[in-house]
Design a protein around this motif. Structure first.
Motif, PDB file in Angstrom:
ATOM      1  N   ALA A   1     -35.910 -37.831   1.093  1.00  0.00           N
ATOM      2  CA  ALA A   1     -36.927 -37.899   2.134  1.00  0.00           C
ATOM      3  C   ALA A   1     -37.503 -36.528   2.500  1.00  0.00           C
ATOM      4  CB  ALA A   1     -36.323 -38.549   3.378  1.00  0.00           C
ATOM      5  N   MET A   2     -36.919 -35.477   1.933  1.00  0.00           N
ATOM      6  CA  MET A   2     -37.381 -34.128   2.287  1.00  0.00           C
ATOM      7  C   MET A   2     -38.724 -33.814   1.659  1.00  0.00           C
ATOM      8  SD  MET A   2     -34.154 -31.635   1.904  1.00  0.00           S
ATOM      9  CE  MET A   2     -32.735 -31.764   2.954  1.00  0.00           C
ATOM     10  N   GLY A   3     -39.526 -33.036   2.355  1.00  0.00           N
ATOM     11  CA  GLY A   3     -40.793 -32.567   1.797  1.00  0.00           C
ATOM     12  C   GLY A   3     -40.561 -31.427   0.814  1.00  0.00           C
ATOM     13  N   VAL A   4     -41.606 -31.030   0.110  1.00  0.00           N
ATOM     14  CA  VAL A   4     -41.436 -30.007  -0.928  1.00  0.00           C
ATOM     15  C   VAL A   4     -40.953 -28.672  -0.365  1.00  0.00           C
ATOM     16  CG1 VAL A   4     -42.923 -30.864  -2.782  1.00  0.00           C
ATOM     17  CG2 VAL A   4     -43.957 -29.623  -0.887  1.00  0.00           C
ATOM     18  N   ASN A   5     -41.396 -28.318   0.843  1.00  0.00           N
ATOM     19  CA  ASN A   5     -40.968 -27.032   1.403  1.00  0.00           C
ATOM     20  C   ASN A   5     -39.492 -27.035   1.764  1.00  0.00           C
ATOM     21  OD1 ASN A   5     -43.506 -25.927   1.114  1.00  0.00           O
ATOM     22  ND2 ASN A   5     -44.158 -26.542   3.179  1.00  0.00           N
ATOM     23  N   ALA A   6     -39.047 -28.136   2.381  1.00  0.00           N
ATOM     24  CA  ALA A   6     -37.634 -28.262   2.737  1.00  0.00           C
ATOM     25  C   ALA A   6     -36.775 -28.264   1.476  1.00  0.00           C
ATOM     26  CB  ALA A   6     -37.404 -29.532   3.542  1.00  0.00           C
ATOM     27  N   LEU A   7     -37.285 -28.920   0.450  1.00  0.00           N
ATOM     28  CA  LEU A   7     -36.553 -28.975  -0.824  1.00  0.00           C
ATOM     29  C   LEU A   7     -36.455 -27.565  -1.436  1.00  0.00           C
ATOM     30  CD1 LEU A   7     -35.384 -31.466  -2.423  1.00  0.00           C
ATOM     31  CD2 LEU A   7     -37.255 -31.091  -4.007  1.00  0.00           C
ATOM     32  N   ALA A   8     -37.548 -26.815  -1.363  1.00  0.00           N
ATOM     33  CA  ALA A   8     -37.545 -25.452  -1.902  1.00  0.00           C
ATOM     34  C   ALA A   8     -36.568 -24.566  -1.132  1.00  0.00           C
ATOM     35  CB  ALA A   8     -38.955 -24.868  -1.861  1.00  0.00           C
ATOM     36  N   ASP A   9     -36.495 -24.749   0.178  1.00  0.00           N
ATOM     37  CA  ASP A   9     -35.548 -23.993   1.002  1.00  0.00           C
ATOM     38  C   ASP A   9     -34.109 -24.301   0.591  1.00  0.00           C
ATOM     39  OD1 ASP A   9     -37.355 -22.666   2.501  1.00  0.00           O
ATOM     40  OD2 ASP A   9     -37.242 -24.002   4.248  1.00  0.00           O
ATOM     41  N   LEU A  10     -33.844 -25.592   0.429  1.00  0.00           N
ATOM     42  CA  LEU A  10     -32.512 -26.041   0.028  1.00  0.00           C
ATOM     43  C   LEU A  10     -32.138 -25.406  -1.320  1.00  0.00           C
ATOM     44  CD1 LEU A  10     -30.319 -28.035   1.066  1.00  0.00           C
ATOM     45  CD2 LEU A  10     -31.318 -29.742  -0.452  1.00  0.00           C
ATOM     46  N   ARG A  11     -33.107 -25.404  -2.227  1.00  0.00           N
ATOM     47  CA  ARG A  11     -32.881 -24.830  -3.554  1.00  0.00           C
ATOM     48  C   ARG A  11     -32.547 -23.341  -3.456  1.00  0.00           C
ATOM     49  NH1 ARG A  11     -37.428 -26.749  -5.882  1.00  0.00           N
ATOM     50  NH2 ARG A  11     -38.623 -24.866  -5.576  1.00  0.00           N
ATOM     51  N   LEU A  12     -33.309 -22.616  -2.663  1.00  0.00           N
ATOM     52  CA  LEU A  12     -33.077 -21.175  -2.511  1.00  0.00           C
ATOM     53  C   LEU A  12     -31.707 -20.873  -1.919  1.00  0.00           C
ATOM     54  CD1 LEU A  12     -36.321 -19.423  -1.204  1.00  0.00           C
ATOM     55  CD2 LEU A  12     -34.992 -18.873  -3.242  1.00  0.00           C
ATOM     56  N   ARG A  13     -31.292 -21.685  -0.947  1.00  0.00           N
ATOM     57  CA  ARG A  13     -30.029 -21.423  -0.254  1.00  0.00           C
ATOM     58  C   ARG A  13     -28.811 -21.880  -1.043  1.00  0.00           C
ATOM     59  NH1 ARG A  13     -29.618 -24.802   3.798  1.00  0.00           N
ATOM     60  NH2 ARG A  13     -31.801 -25.371   3.958  1.00  0.00           N
ATOM     61  N   GLU A  14     -28.935 -23.004  -1.719  1.00  0.00           N
ATOM     62  CA  GLU A  14     -27.735 -23.669  -2.237  1.00  0.00           C
ATOM     63  C   GLU A  14     -27.529 -23.570  -3.742  1.00  0.00           C
ATOM     64  OE1 GLU A  14     -25.583 -25.129  -0.107  1.00  0.00           O
ATOM     65  OE2 GLU A  14     -26.851 -24.649   1.606  1.00  0.00           O
ATOM     66  N   VAL A  15     -28.578 -23.179  -4.486  1.00  0.00           N
ATOM     67  CA  VAL A  15     -28.482 -23.254  -5.939  1.00  0.00           C
ATOM     68  C   VAL A  15     -28.758 -21.910  -6.603  1.00  0.00           C
ATOM     69  CG1 VAL A  15     -29.199 -24.564  -7.979  1.00  0.00           C
ATOM     70  CG2 VAL A  15     -29.519 -25.558  -5.706  1.00  0.00           C
ATOM     71  N   GLY A  16     -27.931 -21.571  -7.573  1.00  0.00           N
ATOM     72  CA  GLY A  16     -28.220 -20.451  -8.459  1.00  0.00           C
ATOM     73  C   GLY A  16     -28.457 -20.993  -9.849  1.00  0.00           C
TER      74      GLY A  16
END
Ligand SMILES: Nc1ncnc2c1ncn2[C@@H]1O[C@H](COP(=O)(O)OP(=O)(O)O)[C@@H](O)[C@H]1O
Ligand SMILES: [Mg+2]
Length: 234
Positions: free
Chosen positions: A76-91
């Protein structure tokens, strides 16, 4: 280190439409990822490995199904929230290292922190710590062209880790390396999993199975086997 579920895919599917035809890059798949484990995703070229990794890394949305991260649905997340999640949680780590050639190893590893607006001093000390952890302290000021393939990949791993992500997703990380460097890189990834990260490695190299806690096989978009390696080798 106690392993616990960090992420779950529920009946996730990815379909691409090209003109009148559709390609099922990933057929309906349910699986969970655990922190503290190295999961290997194996399968031939074109089988859907990168697609699966891209869904796990919040790079693409599935066509249907649910992606649950730390108990929360990300669908349900928008693209910006998804991008934030990616930056914080994934390498991310890739086959071709993707280092910036005019920057030193240290500057490359500092990049993600600078994007996160960390101060230069903090970025420098965290990047140095990450390089040291990968055994590359003495290479910090070298340009990529002065490094071997194995060293470049370890710089790329340091860069993926410097933001302290919970997940480390690696797409064919050893494909461009000789056997000795590949082993060294896999040993590092295994150690990171033991330290608590959820590490996922995509490969078609069967020799990597010995480093994995669990191996998932993908063929023509179908995830067919998710047994743990302990069970597999019994
Ligand atoms: N963006 C895209 N558009 C159309 N088809 C795609 C796209 N990405 C992947 N595919 C197709 O999906 C299938 C799986 O691709 P991929 O996940 O890259 O496989 P692998 O990483 O195992 O080689 C392939 O048939 C590929 O051509
Ligand atoms: Mg691929």
């Amino acid at each position: 280190m106690i392993s616990e579920e960090i992420m779950r895919l529920e009946a996730v599917e990815k379909v691409y439409k090209i003109g009148d035809s559709t390609i099922t890059a990933l057929a309906k798949t349910s699986l969970s990822l655990e922190s503290g484990k190295l999961t290997l995703i194996m399968g031939p070229s074109g089988s859907g490995k990168t697609t699966l990794l891209s869904i796990l890394g919040f790079v693409i949305y599935p066509t249907s199904g649910r992606v649950i991260y730390q108990g929360k649905s990300v669908s349900a997340m928008g693209v910006n929230a998804l991008a934030d999640l990616r930056l914080r949680e994934v390498g991310f780590v890739f086959q071709q290292f993707n280092l910036i050639e005019p920057l030193s190893a240290l500057e490359n590893v500092m990049q993600p922190l600078r994007l996160q607006k960390e101060s230069l001093a903090t970025a420098r000390s965290k990047a140095m710590a990450a390089l040291t952890a990968l055994g590359l302290a003495d290479r910090a000021h070298n340009l990529p062209k002065k490094l071997s393939g194995g060293q470049k990949q370890r710089v790329a791993i340091a860069r993926a880790l410097v933001t302290a992500p919970a997940m480390l997703l690696c797409d064919e990380p050893t494909a461009a390396l000789d056997a000795k460097s590949a082993t060294q890189v896999m040993n590092e990834l295994q150690a990171l999993a033991k330290g608590g990260k959820a590490v996922v490695v995509v490969s078609h190299d069967l020799r990597l199975r010995k480093f994995a806690d669990r191996t998932i096989y993908v063929e023509e978009g179908i995830v067919s086997n998710t047994v743990s390696n302990e069970a597999f080798y019994k």
